[in-house]
Design a protein around this motif. Structure first.
Motif, PDB file in Angstrom:
ATOM      1  N   TRP A  60     -23.696-134.339 -66.275  1.00 45.44           N
ATOM      2  CA  TRP A  60     -23.783-133.285 -67.291  1.00 45.44           C
ATOM      3  C   TRP A  60     -24.717-132.165 -66.831  1.00 45.44           C
ATOM      4  CZ3 TRP A  60     -27.782-131.144 -70.057  1.00 45.44           C
ATOM      5  CH2 TRP A  60     -27.412-130.295 -71.105  1.00 45.44           C
ATOM      6  N   LEU A  61     -25.861-132.524 -66.282  1.00 46.85           N
ATOM      7  CA  LEU A  61     -26.818-131.523 -65.820  1.00 46.85           C
ATOM      8  C   LEU A  61     -26.242-130.641 -64.716  1.00 46.85           C
ATOM      9  CD1 LEU A  61     -30.136-133.601 -65.784  1.00 46.85           C
ATOM     10  CD2 LEU A  61     -29.617-131.653 -67.258  1.00 46.85           C
ATOM     11  N   LEU A  62     -25.406-131.233 -63.857  1.00 48.67           N
ATOM     12  CA  LEU A  62     -24.800-130.468 -62.768  1.00 48.67           C
ATOM     13  C   LEU A  62     -23.780-129.455 -63.277  1.00 48.67           C
ATOM     14  CD1 LEU A  62     -24.260-133.200 -60.016  1.00 48.67           C
ATOM     15  CD2 LEU A  62     -25.993-131.403 -60.072  1.00 48.67           C
ATOM     16  N   PHE A  63     -23.044-129.830 -64.326  1.00 49.68           N
ATOM     17  CA  PHE A  63     -21.963-128.970 -64.797  1.00 49.68           C
ATOM     18  C   PHE A  63     -22.352-128.096 -65.984  1.00 49.68           C
ATOM     19  CE2 PHE A  63     -19.478-131.862 -62.242  1.00 49.68           C
ATOM     20  CZ  PHE A  63     -18.450-131.067 -61.769  1.00 49.68           C
ATOM     21  N   PHE A  64     -23.463-128.373 -66.636  1.00 46.12           N
ATOM     22  CA  PHE A  64     -23.864-127.589 -67.804  1.00 46.12           C
ATOM     23  C   PHE A  64     -23.975-126.090 -67.516  1.00 46.12           C
ATOM     24  CE2 PHE A  64     -27.458-125.725 -70.259  1.00 46.12           C
ATOM     25  CZ  PHE A  64     -26.801-125.621 -71.479  1.00 46.12           C
ATOM     26  N   PRO A  65     -24.518-125.666 -66.356  1.00 47.88           N
ATOM     27  CA  PRO A  65     -24.621-124.222 -66.103  1.00 47.88           C
ATOM     28  C   PRO A  65     -23.288-123.483 -66.097  1.00 47.88           C
ATOM     29  CG  PRO A  65     -26.078-125.424 -64.610  1.00 47.88           C
ATOM     30  CD  PRO A  65     -25.221-126.443 -65.308  1.00 47.88           C
ATOM     31  N   ASN A  66     -22.165-124.211 -65.967  1.00 50.12           N
ATOM     32  CA  ASN A  66     -20.867-123.545 -65.984  1.00 50.12           C
ATOM     33  C   ASN A  66     -20.580-122.887 -67.337  1.00 50.12           C
ATOM     34  OD1 ASN A  66     -19.603-124.145 -63.313  1.00 50.12           O
ATOM     35  ND2 ASN A  66     -19.971-126.240 -63.953  1.00 50.12           N
ATOM     36  N   ALA A  67     -21.177-123.403 -68.407  1.00 48.29           N
ATOM     37  CA  ALA A  67     -20.966-122.808 -69.730  1.00 48.29           C
ATOM     38  C   ALA A  67     -21.649-121.445 -69.846  1.00 48.29           C
ATOM     39  CB  ALA A  67     -21.424-123.768 -70.825  1.00 48.29           C
ATOM     40  N   PRO A  68     -22.967-121.352 -69.606  1.00 49.35           N
ATOM     41  CA  PRO A  68     -23.585-120.016 -69.675  1.00 49.35           C
ATOM     42  C   PRO A  68     -23.114-119.069 -68.580  1.00 49.35           C
ATOM     43  CG  PRO A  68     -25.180-121.657 -68.892  1.00 49.35           C
ATOM     44  CD  PRO A  68     -23.975-122.400 -69.397  1.00 49.35           C
ATOM     45  N   TYR A  69     -22.595-119.618 -67.485  1.00 49.16           N
ATOM     46  CA  TYR A  69     -22.111-118.777 -66.388  1.00 49.16           C
ATOM     47  C   TYR A  69     -21.010-117.824 -66.840  1.00 49.16           C
ATOM     48  CZ  TYR A  69     -19.843-117.517 -61.965  1.00 49.16           C
ATOM     49  OH  TYR A  69     -19.284-116.829 -60.919  1.00 49.16           O
ATOM     50  N   LEU A  70     -20.233-118.230 -67.842  1.00 53.78           N
ATOM     51  CA  LEU A  70     -19.128-117.399 -68.313  1.00 53.78           C
ATOM     52  C   LEU A  70     -19.589-115.997 -68.713  1.00 53.78           C
ATOM     53  CD1 LEU A  70     -16.990-119.893 -70.414  1.00 53.78           C
ATOM     54  CD2 LEU A  70     -16.135-118.450 -68.575  1.00 53.78           C
ATOM     55  N   MET A  71     -20.838-115.913 -69.187  1.00 58.17           N
ATOM     56  CA  MET A  71     -21.361-114.612 -69.579  1.00 58.17           C
ATOM     57  C   MET A  71     -21.337-113.623 -68.420  1.00 58.17           C
ATOM     58  SD  MET A  71     -25.337-113.778 -70.487  1.00 58.17           S
ATOM     59  CE  MET A  71     -25.746-114.514 -68.886  1.00 58.17           C
ATOM     60  N   THR A  72     -21.581-114.105 -67.220  1.00 59.61           N
ATOM     61  CA  THR A  72     -21.699-113.209 -66.069  1.00 59.61           C
ATOM     62  C   THR A  72     -20.358-112.625 -65.649  1.00 59.61           C
ATOM     63  OG1 THR A  72     -21.442-114.972 -64.403  1.00 59.61           O
ATOM     64  CG2 THR A  72     -23.662-114.570 -65.259  1.00 59.61           C
ATOM     65  N   ASP A  73     -19.260-113.175 -66.169  1.00 62.63           N
ATOM     66  CA  ASP A  73     -17.953-112.599 -65.844  1.00 62.63           C
ATOM     67  C   ASP A  73     -17.767-111.219 -66.462  1.00 62.63           C
ATOM     68  OD1 ASP A  73     -16.921-114.590 -64.190  1.00 62.63           O
ATOM     69  OD2 ASP A  73     -16.346-115.832 -65.893  1.00 62.63           O
TER      70      ASP A  73
END
Length: 233
Positions: A75-88
């Protein structure tokens, strides 16, 4: 912490995701398919929620904490993928030549902006509910203080993960498949500018998550209790 009805939460998030995909389909038919990469990024944003649901279900069955540890790490490894969407949202700047013609804002700009915001909202909400699930697990196994320490650590990791993903183009699975690259990127990212960026994103995540937490746990409790004690009015 308030116990949530996660089957209903799942249905809510699934419905929101389907609506997001439907909006993108309509917009892409009217404009183009440039933003198809959002579909993959959105899928990655869902992975933390799947891990947190599995951990939450196992915790309800009182399994050993050692069995939850691999799910927590994943979970910790993949959690940043959620906030990353903002940078698109960056791509709105990259494509500015087609959005602004002779000083006039084209309608497709608003279509793409709203679509990107909807993907961001859906992804962030899914990620934050996964964080709430894991905080609930830690709360049940320890106390509220430790659960919030976990939240702080997760937001810090989320901020750093967004930095590694957007600036250094690191994927979540690269942690397992290319450790040398990971080590080099960590070394390269140890500077003042990267630290500020990571802490800035982490602070934003914490503020938004704390708002969600308060909405779930703090609003409406008194009035509901008064109604239940006083009967119909």
């Amino acid at each position: 912490m308030k116990e949530l009805n996660y089957p209903k939460v799942f249905m809510l998030l699934a419905g929101l995701s389907l609506a997001t995909l439907a909006v993108y389909r309509v917009v892409s038919l009217r404009t183009d398919t440039f933003f198809d990469f959002l579909l993959w990024n959105f899928f990655l944003a869902w992975i933390p929620f799947l891990f947190s649901m599995a951990a939450y279900g196992l915790d309800k069955r009182k399994v050993s904490g050692l069995l939850l540890l691999p799910l927590g790490i994943a979970w910790l490894l993949f959690f940043p993928n959620a906030p990353y969407l903002m940078t698109d949202l960056l791509h709105l700047t990259i494509r500015k030549n087609i959005y602004f013609v002779d000083g006039v804002v084209q309608s497709r700009y608003w279509y793409d902006l709203i679509t990107l915001l909807l993907f961001t909202w859906s992804g962030w909400l899914t990620g934050f509910f996964s964080l709430y699930q894991f905080q609930s697990v830690i709360f049940r196994r320890s106390n509220l203080l430790l659960s919030w320490i976990f939240v702080l650590a997760a937001c810090a990791l989320g901020g750093y993960g967004v930095l590694l993903g957007r600036v250094y183009r690191l994927n979540s699975w690269d942690v397992l498949t290319d450790r040398h690259q990971l080590y080099q990127l960590v070394v390269d990212s140890l500077n003042r500018q990267s630290l500020f960026f990571s802490l800035f994103v982490a602070a934003v995540l914490l503020v938004i998550y704390a708002t969600l937490y308060f909405l779930l746990n703090g609003l409406g409790t008194g009035s509901v209790q008064a109604y239940s004690k006083g009967g119909k009015r």
